[in-house]
Enzyme design. Structure first.
Site, PDB file in Angstrom:
ATOM      1  N   GLU A 108       0.835  -1.198   0.000  1.00  0.00           N
ATOM      2  CA  GLU A 108       0.000   0.000   0.000  1.00  0.00           C
ATOM      3  C   GLU A 108       0.866   1.243   0.000  1.00  0.00           C
ATOM      4  OE1 GLU A 108      -4.055  -1.230   2.284  1.00  0.00           O
ATOM      5  OE2 GLU A 108      -2.332  -0.990   3.581  1.00  0.00           O
ATOM      6  N   CYS A 121       3.431   8.632   1.147  1.00  0.00           N
ATOM      7  CA  CYS A 121       3.970   7.709   2.138  1.00  0.00           C
ATOM      8  C   CYS A 121       4.180   6.390   1.403  1.00  0.00           C
ATOM      9  CB  CYS A 121       2.982   7.570   3.289  1.00  0.00           C
ATOM     10  SG  CYS A 121       3.552   6.457   4.577  1.00  0.00           S
ATOM     11  N   CYS A 128       6.652  -6.382   7.179  1.00  0.00           N
ATOM     12  CA  CYS A 128       7.766  -5.826   7.951  1.00  0.00           C
ATOM     13  C   CYS A 128       8.221  -6.877   8.950  1.00  0.00           C
ATOM     14  CB  CYS A 128       7.325  -4.564   8.687  1.00  0.00           C
ATOM     15  SG  CYS A 128       8.681  -3.731   9.561  1.00  0.00           S
ATOM     16  N   CYS A 132       6.944  -4.672  15.785  1.00  0.00           N
ATOM     17  CA  CYS A 132       6.468  -3.749  16.833  1.00  0.00           C
ATOM     18  C   CYS A 132       5.006  -4.097  17.123  1.00  0.00           C
ATOM     19  CB  CYS A 132       6.606  -2.300  16.378  1.00  0.00           C
ATOM     20  SG  CYS A 132       8.308  -1.874  15.919  1.00  0.00           S
ATOM     21  N   CYS A 135       1.840  -2.055  15.775  1.00  0.00           N
ATOM     22  CA  CYS A 135       1.778  -1.713  14.349  1.00  0.00           C
ATOM     23  C   CYS A 135       1.186  -2.878  13.555  1.00  0.00           C
ATOM     24  CB  CYS A 135       3.177  -1.387  13.844  1.00  0.00           C
ATOM     25  SG  CYS A 135       3.243  -1.076  12.070  1.00  0.00           S
ATOM     26  N   CYS A 361      -0.625   5.950  10.175  1.00  0.00           N
ATOM     27  CA  CYS A 361       0.597   5.303  10.656  1.00  0.00           C
ATOM     28  C   CYS A 361       0.262   3.998  11.365  1.00  0.00           C
ATOM     29  CB  CYS A 361       1.317   6.197  11.655  1.00  0.00           C
ATOM     30  SG  CYS A 361       1.608   7.856  11.069  1.00  0.00           S
TER      31      CYS A 361
HETATM   32  N1  SAH Z   1       9.688   0.825   9.970  1.00  0.00           N
HETATM   33  C1  SAH Z   1       9.903   2.259   9.910  1.00  0.00           C
HETATM   34  C2  SAH Z   1       8.985   2.921   8.930  1.00  0.00           C
HETATM   35  C3  SAH Z   1       7.524   2.925   9.320  1.00  0.00           C
HETATM   36  S1  SAH Z   1       7.075   4.552   9.715  1.00  0.00           S
HETATM   37  C4  SAH Z   1       9.750   2.853  11.297  1.00  0.00           C
HETATM   38  O1  SAH Z   1       9.280   2.160  12.177  1.00  0.00           O
HETATM   39  O2  SAH Z   1      10.172   3.984  11.508  1.00  0.00           O
HETATM   40  C5  SAH Z   1       5.565   4.331  10.507  1.00  0.00           C
HETATM   41  C6  SAH Z   1       5.538   5.058  11.816  1.00  0.00           C
HETATM   42  O3  SAH Z   1       4.271   4.828  12.424  1.00  0.00           O
HETATM   43  C7  SAH Z   1       6.572   4.515  12.776  1.00  0.00           C
HETATM   44  O4  SAH Z   1       7.058   5.534  13.583  1.00  0.00           O
HETATM   45  C8  SAH Z   1       5.756   3.557  13.585  1.00  0.00           C
HETATM   46  O5  SAH Z   1       6.322   3.240  14.811  1.00  0.00           O
HETATM   47  C9  SAH Z   1       4.456   4.317  13.716  1.00  0.00           C
HETATM   48  N2  SAH Z   1       3.323   3.472  14.080  1.00  0.00           N
HETATM   49  C10 SAH Z   1       3.199   2.147  13.931  1.00  0.00           C
HETATM   50  N3  SAH Z   1       2.019   1.719  14.388  1.00  0.00           N
HETATM   51  C11 SAH Z   1       1.370   2.807  14.826  1.00  0.00           C
HETATM   52  C12 SAH Z   1       0.075   3.009  15.398  1.00  0.00           C
HETATM   53  N4  SAH Z   1      -0.751   2.005  15.597  1.00  0.00           N
HETATM   54  N5  SAH Z   1      -0.280   4.272  15.719  1.00  0.00           N
HETATM   55  C13 SAH Z   1       0.559   5.294  15.508  1.00  0.00           C
HETATM   56  N6  SAH Z   1       1.785   5.166  14.966  1.00  0.00           N
HETATM   57  C14 SAH Z   1       2.177   3.935  14.642  1.00  0.00           C
END
Ligand code: SAH
Length: 373
Positions: A108, A121, A128, A132, A135, A361
């Site tokens: 996406e 984006c 991934c 985390c 996410c 995000c």
């Molecule tokens: N893997 C990289 C790129 C992804 S950026 C990274 O982690 O930086 C996506 C961003 O959204 C990251 O900062 C991630 O931690 C954040 N994110 C992931 N899940 C989220 C959620 N449920 N709510 C808000 N932010 C989230």
């Protein structure tokens, strides 16, 4: 006339996308064109159409001889991504597109129009591997790396959509954030290839300023150090989410390998080298990482490590399927911002676009199933 295809264009193994102009540097593009029995200047012609005209439509390439044109274009600019579904929200200013790659892999990307800029984006991996727990992308695990061509195609298609009136008036795609699916620094080589092609001037590339590109990482220290050595002006964002290792170990599992102090020291080297502020992403999670004392600690830790070369971007937690966590209440969020700022660190709250279409995000999960059902 097209000759039989050289080895690099033979049918890909499942998972390996066909080689595309956007996978090749200028010298290799010429070689590829030559191998197809065409004069080498056709590499620049194709690049002009692709990066300048934002098209892979052979019919529009009237400067190429009509005999064998379609085959030539198909070989050099194969279709890497086909649209499966597009969804819009925020009065049409946020558009999420689900793409299918040649092998069925789904990814996406999210295009967002603002008053002064249009931001894409972009995904760097399908899925991934960073796991985390808050996410959605992290829950499905890693499917595979995207090729440079697949990354560039997301950008080219978005730039074309913006130009062709996706937001009414023709708009120019101005900013790219590597914040879609995947950990960009875990697909370092392809991401760097893509960054160079995004920033190279037309006709070799898309001519978008490096300063308008953000690469976001969980904190893969050796890759951050490598990026520092590239001497690029791209912005670095670090997904920190906690100021203390005890909590970060649970929110960002890779913290068990590279601790906060090490990651921030790497970020400092990046900031010193580029002169650019590092962005710190912090998803605010109710009663997990939103305590006042953690805000104080975050401000202090960042101030010590990065001085003025840092900015905190708070992200109100976006809902993900099956997650037990919630966003913090607004008053808690406001207090958190205030306490980080009191330490002398700038802190803003990210405007969360696309929540209702799972485009925000941490919500990208690339499923063909409709959420509503
Ligand atoms: N893997 C990289 C790129 C992804 S950026 C990274 O982690 O930086 C996506 C961003 O959204 C990251 O900062 C991630 O931690 C954040 N994110 C992931 N899940 C989220 C959620 N449920 N709510 C808000 N932010 C989230």
């Amino acid at each position: 006339m097209t000759k039989s295809l050289p080895l690099i264009f033979t049918a890909p193994r499942r998972g390996k996308p066909p080689v595309h102009l956007a996978d090749l540097d200028p010298a290799a593009r010429k070689e590829a064109v030559k191998a197809l029995g065409q004069p080498t200047f056709r590499a620049d012609q194709l690049a002009r159409h692709y990066f300048g005209g934002l098209t892979r439509d052979a019919e529009l390439m009237s400067d190429l001889p009509s005999a064998g044109r379609q085959e030539f274009v198909d070989a050099m600019l194969p279709e890497l991504l086909s649209p499966v579904r597009s969804m819009a929200t925020d009065s049409g200013d946020t558009r999420k597109t689900l793409w299918r790659a040649h092998d069925g892999t789904l990814i996406e990307s999210v295009l967002m129009a603002y008053q002064d800029r249009v931001t894409l984006c972009v995904s760097s991996q399908a899925g991934c591997g960073m796991a985390c727990p808050f996410c959605a992308t992290g829950q499905g695990g890693l499917d595979r790396n995207l090729s440079a061509g697949e990354i560039i195609e997301q950008v080219r298609l978005a730039a074309a959509a913006a130009k062709d009136g996706a937001f009414g008036e023709p708009r120019r795609l101005s900013n790219i954030v590597f914040m879609g699916m995947g950990e960009p620094l875990a697909n370092y080589k392809r991401v760097l290839q893509a960054v160079r092609m995004i920033t190279d001037p037309n006709p070799g590339g898309l001519g978008i300023s490096a300063r308008s590109i953000t690469v976001s990482t969980v904190g893969l220290l050796p890759a951050i150090d490598k990026l520092t050595e590239e001497g690029l002006q791209v912005r670095l964002a670090v997904s920190l989410h906690a100021p203390d290792d005890e909590l970060r170990d649970t929110l960002v599992p890779v913290n068990e390998r590279w601790k906060i102090a090490e990651v921030l020291a790497g970020a400092r080297r990046y900031a010193d080298r580029t002169g650019r502020r590092v962005s710190i992403e912090y998803a605010l999670i109710k009663e997990i990482n939103d305590q006042g004392w953690r805000a104080d600690l975050l401000g202090k830790v960042l101030k010590d490590a990065l001085g003025h070369l840092v900015h905190v971007n708070l992200i109100p937690l976006n809902p993900t399927p099956g997650s037990k966590w919630d966003a913090s209440p607004k008053v808690v969020q406001d207090e958190f911002v205030r306490r980080v700022q009191a330490q002398g660190v700038t802190c803003t709250v990210r405007d969360t676009r696309g929540q209702d279409i799972d485009a925000a995000c941490g919500q990208l999960a690339a499923s063909e199933k409709d959420k509503q059902q």
